[in-house]
Enzyme design. Structure first.
Site, PDB file in Angstrom:
ATOM      1  N   ASN A 157       0.845  -1.192   0.000  1.00 42.25           N
ATOM      2  CA  ASN A 157       0.000   0.000   0.000  1.00 42.25           C
ATOM      3  C   ASN A 157       0.883   1.246   0.000  1.00 42.25           C
ATOM      4  OD1 ASN A 157       0.635  -0.809   2.691  1.00 42.25           O
ATOM      5  ND2 ASN A 157      -1.079   0.322   3.538  1.00 42.25           N
ATOM      6  N   ILE A 158       0.395   2.255  -0.708  1.00 43.77           N
ATOM      7  CA  ILE A 158       1.130   3.508  -0.865  1.00 43.77           C
ATOM      8  C   ILE A 158       0.162   4.635  -0.526  1.00 43.77           C
ATOM      9  CG2 ILE A 158       2.439   4.972  -2.448  1.00 43.77           C
ATOM     10  CD1 ILE A 158       2.944   2.389  -4.150  1.00 43.77           C
ATOM     11  N   GLU A 159       0.354   5.231   0.643  1.00 49.24           N
ATOM     12  CA  GLU A 159      -0.604   6.231   1.118  1.00 49.24           C
ATOM     13  C   GLU A 159      -0.226   7.636   0.660  1.00 49.24           C
ATOM     14  OE1 GLU A 159      -1.161   5.535   5.334  1.00 49.24           O
ATOM     15  OE2 GLU A 159      -2.299   3.699   4.885  1.00 49.24           O
ATOM     16  N   GLU A 165      -2.867  -4.613  -3.187  1.00 55.81           N
ATOM     17  CA  GLU A 165      -3.347  -5.494  -4.258  1.00 55.81           C
ATOM     18  C   GLU A 165      -3.329  -4.767  -5.598  1.00 55.81           C
ATOM     19  OE1 GLU A 165      -4.635  -4.834  -1.325  1.00 55.81           O
ATOM     20  OE2 GLU A 165      -5.966  -6.405  -0.611  1.00 55.81           O
ATOM     21  N   CYS A 185      -4.023   0.656  -2.556  1.00 55.35           N
ATOM     22  CA  CYS A 185      -3.869  -0.601  -1.807  1.00 55.35           C
ATOM     23  C   CYS A 185      -2.769  -1.475  -2.412  1.00 55.35           C
ATOM     24  CB  CYS A 185      -5.160  -1.398  -1.839  1.00 55.35           C
ATOM     25  SG  CYS A 185      -6.501  -0.690  -0.882  1.00 55.35           S
TER      26      CYS A 185
HETATM   27  N1  THU Z   1      -5.232  -1.600   2.438  1.00 57.80           N
HETATM   28  C1  THU Z   1      -4.643  -2.378   1.495  1.00 57.80           C
HETATM   29  O1  THU Z   1      -3.553  -2.072   1.003  1.00 57.80           O
HETATM   30  N2  THU Z   1      -5.280  -3.507   1.123  1.00 57.80           N
HETATM   31  C2  THU Z   1      -6.417  -3.976   1.683  1.00 57.80           C
HETATM   32  O2  THU Z   1      -6.886  -5.017   1.306  1.00 57.80           O
HETATM   33  C3  THU Z   1      -7.075  -3.216   2.745  1.00 57.80           C
HETATM   34  C4  THU Z   1      -6.520  -1.874   3.018  1.00 57.80           C
HETATM   35  C5  THU Z   1      -4.517  -0.398   2.878  1.00 57.80           C
HETATM   36  C6  THU Z   1      -5.087   0.895   2.417  1.00 57.80           C
HETATM   37  C7  THU Z   1      -4.559   1.849   3.465  1.00 57.80           C
HETATM   38  O3  THU Z   1      -3.238   2.232   3.105  1.00 57.80           O
HETATM   39  C8  THU Z   1      -4.483   0.992   4.723  1.00 57.80           C
HETATM   40  O4  THU Z   1      -4.507  -0.354   4.290  1.00 57.80           O
HETATM   41  C9  THU Z   1      -5.599   1.220   5.701  1.00 57.80           C
HETATM   42  O5  THU Z   1      -6.820   1.156   5.072  1.00 57.80           O
END
Ligand code: THU
Length: 142
Positions: free
Chosen positions: A44-46, A57, A55
């Protein structure tokens, strides 16, 4: 092709180490297995503008599609809060399920949710996204 689930989960753990999650502190890793046997990791890259977060995936899918891949067999997903001692099953969000539905067969694409290399649960895409909207939903059936 036989899926080495344990190896795929291991790759997901490695991918999760690259998470950029300064806002949620929740670190997710994914490892996507293509039809030809290659594996694409994603994290995940916020973003400070939260809606721009991506996300793990989708990072994996977009990397693979950019490399020309269109056939996918399975994805392993792991996630935990940075300060948590252990991983728990991390189901994919709705948007990621929708992205999977664009490229993957609902009856065969496998989604592996892991707590460890030996503790995981496996689902088919169609179980996690029943009656999904896809390109064929827009076709004239008459
Ligand atoms: N997130 C994912 O990367 N994949 C998921 O299946 C659920 C949520 C990430 C998004 C965000 O960066 C963090 O988790 C919290 O929601």
């Amino acid at each position: 092709m036989e899926i080495d689930r344990k190896a795929l989960v291991r790759e997901a753990f490695l991918a999760g180490k690259k998470a950029y999650a300064p806002y949620s502190g929740f670190q997710v890793g994914a490892a996507l297995l293509t039809g030809d046997g290659s594996v694409y990791g994603g994290c995940n890259i916020e973003n400070a503008s939260y809606g721009a977060c991506n996300c793990a995936e989708r990072t994996a899918f977009f990397r693979a599609v950019f490399e020309g891949k269109r056939e996918f067999s399975a994805i392993a997903i792991v996630g935990k809060a940075a300060d948590a001692a252990e991983y728990d099953y991390c189901p994919p969000c709705g948007i990621c399920r929708q992205v999977m539905a664009e490229f993957c067969d609902p009856d065969s694409f496998e989604i592996i949710l892991a707590r460890s290399e030996t503790d995981y649960r496996s689902y088919r895409l169609g179980e996690l996204l029943p009656l999904g909207f896809t390109g064929s939903s827009m076709e004239d059936k008459n």
